[in-house]
Scaffold this motif. Structure first.
Motif, PDB file in Angstrom:
ATOM      1  N   SER A   1       0.809  -5.902   6.234  1.00  0.00           N
ATOM      2  CA  SER A   1       0.442  -4.995   5.146  1.00  0.00           C
ATOM      3  C   SER A   1       1.729  -4.351   4.640  1.00  0.00           C
ATOM      4  CB  SER A   1      -0.533  -3.939   5.666  1.00  0.00           C
ATOM      5  OG  SER A   1      -0.905  -3.079   4.623  1.00  0.00           O
ATOM      6  N   PRO A   2       2.274  -4.855   3.528  1.00  0.00           N
ATOM      7  CA  PRO A   2       3.539  -4.306   3.035  1.00  0.00           C
ATOM      8  C   PRO A   2       3.357  -2.849   2.600  1.00  0.00           C
ATOM      9  CG  PRO A   2       2.961  -6.358   1.889  1.00  0.00           C
ATOM     10  CD  PRO A   2       1.752  -5.918   2.647  1.00  0.00           C
ATOM     11  N   VAL A   3       4.393  -2.045   2.838  1.00  0.00           N
ATOM     12  CA  VAL A   3       4.372  -0.642   2.434  1.00  0.00           C
ATOM     13  C   VAL A   3       5.210  -0.511   1.159  1.00  0.00           C
ATOM     14  CG1 VAL A   3       5.044   1.702   3.078  1.00  0.00           C
ATOM     15  CG2 VAL A   3       4.081   0.153   4.805  1.00  0.00           C
ATOM     16  N   GLY A   4       4.572  -0.056   0.088  1.00  0.00           N
ATOM     17  CA  GLY A   4       5.278   0.081  -1.193  1.00  0.00           C
ATOM     18  C   GLY A   4       5.769   1.493  -1.446  1.00  0.00           C
ATOM     19  N   GLU A   5       5.109   2.473  -0.765  1.00  0.00           N
ATOM     20  CA  GLU A   5       5.499   3.872  -0.989  1.00  0.00           C
ATOM     21  C   GLU A   5       5.239   4.690   0.268  1.00  0.00           C
ATOM     22  OE1 GLU A   5       3.748   5.806  -4.478  1.00  0.00           O
ATOM     23  OE2 GLU A   5       3.725   7.711  -3.397  1.00  0.00           O
ATOM     24  N   LEU A   6       6.167   5.569   0.585  1.00  0.00           N
ATOM     25  CA  LEU A   6       5.961   6.565   1.641  1.00  0.00           C
ATOM     26  C   LEU A   6       5.995   7.943   0.994  1.00  0.00           C
ATOM     27  CD1 LEU A   6       8.337   5.465   4.591  1.00  0.00           C
ATOM     28  CD2 LEU A   6       5.849   5.178   4.447  1.00  0.00           C
ATOM     29  N   ASN A   7       5.148   8.837   1.489  1.00  0.00           N
ATOM     30  CA  ASN A   7       5.199  10.221   1.016  1.00  0.00           C
ATOM     31  C   ASN A   7       5.258  11.136   2.237  1.00  0.00           C
ATOM     32  OD1 ASN A   7       4.705  12.825   0.127  1.00  0.00           O
ATOM     33  ND2 ASN A   7       3.391  12.151  -1.550  1.00  0.00           N
TER      34      ASN A   7
ATOM     35  N   TRP B   1       1.945   7.500  11.313  1.00  0.00           N
ATOM     36  CA  TRP B   1       1.902   8.475  12.409  1.00  0.00           C
ATOM     37  C   TRP B   1       3.295   8.752  12.934  1.00  0.00           C
ATOM     38  CZ3 TRP B   1      -2.555  10.831  12.922  1.00  0.00           C
ATOM     39  CH2 TRP B   1      -3.727  10.164  12.581  1.00  0.00           C
ATOM     40  N   LEU B   2       3.606  10.027  13.064  1.00  0.00           N
ATOM     41  CA  LEU B   2       4.851  10.412  13.748  1.00  0.00           C
ATOM     42  C   LEU B   2       4.514  10.747  15.199  1.00  0.00           C
ATOM     43  CD1 LEU B   2       6.485  12.655  10.994  1.00  0.00           C
ATOM     44  CD2 LEU B   2       6.783  10.201  11.417  1.00  0.00           C
TER      45      LEU B   2
ATOM     46  N   VAL C   1       0.831  -1.203   0.000  1.00  0.00           N
ATOM     47  CA  VAL C   1       0.000   0.000   0.000  1.00  0.00           C
ATOM     48  C   VAL C   1       0.866   1.254   0.000  1.00  0.00           C
ATOM     49  CG1 VAL C   1      -1.969  -1.106   1.129  1.00  0.00           C
ATOM     50  CG2 VAL C   1      -0.148  -0.104   2.528  1.00  0.00           C
ATOM     51  N   LYS C   2       0.222   2.357  -0.409  1.00  0.00           N
ATOM     52  CA  LYS C   2       0.895   3.662  -0.421  1.00  0.00           C
ATOM     53  C   LYS C   2       0.506   4.417   0.850  1.00  0.00           C
ATOM     54  CE  LYS C   2       0.517   5.890  -4.376  1.00  0.00           C
ATOM     55  NZ  LYS C   2      -0.217   6.424  -5.559  1.00  0.00           N
ATOM     56  N   ILE C   3       1.515   4.960   1.508  1.00  0.00           N
ATOM     57  CA  ILE C   3       1.315   5.546   2.834  1.00  0.00           C
ATOM     58  C   ILE C   3       1.694   7.028   2.841  1.00  0.00           C
ATOM     59  CG2 ILE C   3       2.080   5.445   5.247  1.00  0.00           C
ATOM     60  CD1 ILE C   3       0.521   2.966   4.496  1.00  0.00           C
ATOM     61  N   HIS C   4       0.801   7.839   3.403  1.00  0.00           N
ATOM     62  CA  HIS C   4       1.067   9.265   3.600  1.00  0.00           C
ATOM     63  C   HIS C   4       1.668   9.471   5.002  1.00  0.00           C
ATOM     64  CE1 HIS C   4       0.296  13.600   3.802  1.00  0.00           C
ATOM     65  NE2 HIS C   4      -0.297  13.384   4.957  1.00  0.00           N
ATOM     66  N   VAL C   5       2.865  10.057   5.071  1.00  0.00           N
ATOM     67  CA  VAL C   5       3.462  10.337   6.379  1.00  0.00           C
ATOM     68  C   VAL C   5       2.796  11.602   6.934  1.00  0.00           C
ATOM     69  CG1 VAL C   5       5.588  10.766   7.662  1.00  0.00           C
ATOM     70  CG2 VAL C   5       5.629   9.279   5.647  1.00  0.00           C
ATOM     71  N   GLU C   6       2.121  11.468   8.066  1.00  0.00           N
ATOM     72  CA  GLU C   6       1.264  12.528   8.590  1.00  0.00           C
ATOM     73  C   GLU C   6       2.089  13.575   9.343  1.00  0.00           C
ATOM     74  OE1 GLU C   6      -2.087  13.018   8.152  1.00  0.00           O
ATOM     75  OE2 GLU C   6      -1.584  14.888   9.180  1.00  0.00           O
TER      76      GLU C   6
ATOM     77  N   LEU D   1      -9.500   9.651  12.361  1.00  0.00           N
ATOM     78  CA  LEU D   1     -10.390   9.614  11.192  1.00  0.00           C
ATOM     79  C   LEU D   1     -10.090  10.711  10.178  1.00  0.00           C
ATOM     80  CD1 LEU D   1     -13.775   8.875  13.030  1.00  0.00           C
ATOM     81  CD2 LEU D   1     -12.291   7.241  11.851  1.00  0.00           C
ATOM     82  N   LYS D   2      -9.858  11.917  10.694  1.00  0.00           N
ATOM     83  CA  LYS D   2      -9.670  13.074   9.815  1.00  0.00           C
ATOM     84  C   LYS D   2      -8.412  12.917   8.940  1.00  0.00           C
ATOM     85  CE  LYS D   2     -10.791  17.377   8.701  1.00  0.00           C
ATOM     86  NZ  LYS D   2     -12.076  17.614   8.040  1.00  0.00           N
ATOM     87  N   ALA D   3      -7.324  12.498   9.564  1.00  0.00           N
ATOM     88  CA  ALA D   3      -6.069  12.319   8.825  1.00  0.00           C
ATOM     89  C   ALA D   3      -6.244  11.249   7.745  1.00  0.00           C
ATOM     90  CB  ALA D   3      -4.954  11.921   9.785  1.00  0.00           C
ATOM     91  N   GLN D   4      -6.921  10.190   8.134  1.00  0.00           N
ATOM     92  CA  GLN D   4      -7.175   9.088   7.201  1.00  0.00           C
ATOM     93  C   GLN D   4      -7.994   9.570   5.988  1.00  0.00           C
ATOM     94  OE1 GLN D   4      -6.214   5.904   7.279  1.00  0.00           O
ATOM     95  NE2 GLN D   4      -7.453   5.375   5.503  1.00  0.00           N
TER      96      GLN D   4
END
Lengths: 355, 355
Positions: A307-313, A221-222, A176-181, A205-208
């Motif tokens: 859940s493998p992580v394929g991308e971080l942003n 989450w940082l 999955v592609k993950i947004h670094v919050e 919920l909001k961040a998601q």
């Protein structure tokens, strides 16, 4: 406490769904477990009853002050028809850890386990048998005292409800592609992050939602203090394979003590793979990626297992991990744990409880 | 949206209690207001119905993921028999601010106000008349969709329930002793601290319990990042009078935007008292005390209006404020605001809404 669990069977059994077509946690089995608490009397009246709505006073504290804790675990049907539950004792131990933080009275772990077994036995026909399917089990406690003063409730209900779920990866395990919050925060030391309680999920919920709008399926989450150290991914723990070693954030008080996390660490150690539990900064991961040593990343939890992580942003800087493919170690961990859970592989670590 | 609010009157009116003898939020009036939400249909079916338990699916999201927001305000009976509500528009504006953070759909403020008025009119005999008493009003929204996926609910109920409450200070306004909290954290920037949502209150229960064991009636919350800046006291905003000036923590994203807080600032400004909204460190307060310039401290909120602070205890170092007595300015603010609310003083700022 006498483990005398009354069972009232439903007079109107439901049609069982095709689990390959139902969404997660949308269909519930025929029965549920209930246990009441009142101050001065303690936990009492364990019972299995038909799944049904409950009657709640609008002033019940759970609606106003969120005094509630929960757990999530699964039962699996083996090829030879046995029903196995994965490490349920760990869930009830953690429930008591959450209770401690949320000022909810401790639960007798043995009684909770007996209730769980009785419920699964009652609804054993609801445990699906197709590859990758399972029966998701949701124990939870809610504060029911109808008083608006901000203080711990004097009354609670403990319940267990269950939902048959399809294979998480119907078309094979997929990164999955993950947004670094960088804006929203899930938890902070001194807060409730290490408890499995409603407010942590409400906060997420909001961040998601915002990440989903950008095409990312989860957020990383940082930490809430420095916005520097990695904590969790979505509602999963997170692991990274860097230069042959596996690292995962140490349990610092704001990270949930995942049971899948613990199981992964045990498996890795049994294979001789070095595992480090320590603070992991997001910068360290970006540096490892630049150096070519960030080999794999994955989340762990009850729902997906891995859940493998394929991308971080992170702040617009994208980082592709393992070419966006599932890593070798991630796949091996997934195959091993799901193999143990489904009874296909030997349960050397004594994790499975037959019901 | 048509403001067509149906009213179903109770057939079994309750006995009204002696409000001097009931605990806060323990007795509820004969009726409540309800409004439903479904995705695609919006908010619908506003109605006043007899106060009653509601039927909830055990999988309702509020029980598991705490998706809920609330408000608190009061109605007062004047000496000449009118019923006044204090700044209700501000509460519903703030409710929408909370909704925004918690991914709950916005509510039509006009409809909510109409519902509130209709409910108060229906139960007007429940507004107590003794000095200092009031009718506490609790609007709230809960997520009711019975689905265990961690995502915003597609169904909600908005409700208003009401509870007659006695005088907060039956024996005169009285300062409290406060424990400065160094371990537990209530909120953090990026979290949910500025929303009025259940999880913030759930997070506070443990600290409150531990402070009570030490003889302190509330905790003073420090910021979650530096554990240095003062945020709130109990579930109230906090003010300090230092060397003739009033200072209160600036709204930094983790502090609730109190309506009593705002009203106090307006009153102070109308009197020509300088007010500063800015970060206030706990060290600054201790230094001011040593210099003899920390003149008063008080919390502000709907329940108490003003709660003077007579003692702070930070890491065992006790600090007595104004000899442990209620300060002159605290008393004047209390008398003025309660005077306006009860209709004894002229409402120059247009805060009171007659029902």
């Amino acid at each position: 406490m006498a483990l005398n669990i009354e069972v009232e069977l439903t007079k109107a059994p439901k049609q069982k769904p095709d689990v390959s077509r139902v969404g997660f946690g949308t269909v519930f089995t025929d029965h549920m477990f209930m246990l009441d608490y009142e101050e001065g009397r303690g936990w009492h009246s364990p019972r299995v009853v038909p799944y049904q709505s409950i009657s709640m006073d609008p002033a019940a504290k759970v609606f106003h002050y969120g005094q509630t804790v929960f757990e999530g675990l699964k039962a699996y049907r083996t090829a030879d028809g046995r029903i196995l539950v994965f490490r349920p004792d760990q869930n009830f131990k953690r429930l008591n850890h959450s209770n401690e933080r949320m000022s909810i009275p401790h639960l007798d772990v043995e009684l909770a386990l007996e209730g769980l077994k009785k419920l699964v036995q009652t609804d054993r026909d609801w445990v699906p048998e197709t590859e990758g399917t399972s029966l998701y089990i949701r124990p939870f406690i809610i504060a029911t005292e109808p008083v608006l003063g901000v203080a711990a409730s004097k009354r609670y209900i403990f319940m267990i409800i269950m939902s048959p779920v399809g294979a998480y990866y119907a078309e094979g395990i997929r990164p999955v592609k993950i947004h670094v919050e960088s804006e929203f925060v899930r938890a902070v030391p001194g807060g409730t992050g290490s408890a499995k309680t409603a407010g942590n999920y409400a906060a997420s919920l909001k961040a998601q939602e915002e990440a989903a709008l950008e095409g990312y399926s989860q957020v990383l989450w940082l930490d809430g203090v420095h916005k520097k150290y990695v904590e969790e991914v979505g509602s999963m723990n997170v692991f990274f394979k860097v230069n042959g070693k596996v690292i995962t954030p140490a349990l610092n008080g704001s990270i949930l003590k995942g049971i899948t996390r613990d199981s992964m660490i045990q498996l890795l150690q049994s294979w001789g793979v070095p595992v480090e539990e320590r603070p992991v900064s997001i910068e360290e991961l970006y540096e490892a990626h630049r150096a070519g040593t960030l080999e794999e990343a994955f989340g762990t939890g009850t729902a997906a297992v891995i859940s493998p992580v394929g991308e971080l942003n992170w702040r617009g800087e994208k980082l592709i991990i393992n070419g966006g493919e599932t890593g070798e170690l991630s796949a091996k961990l997934y195959e091993t744990l799901t193999g143990i859970q489904s009874g296909k592989l030997e349960d050397k670590l004594g994790w499975m409880v037959q019901v």
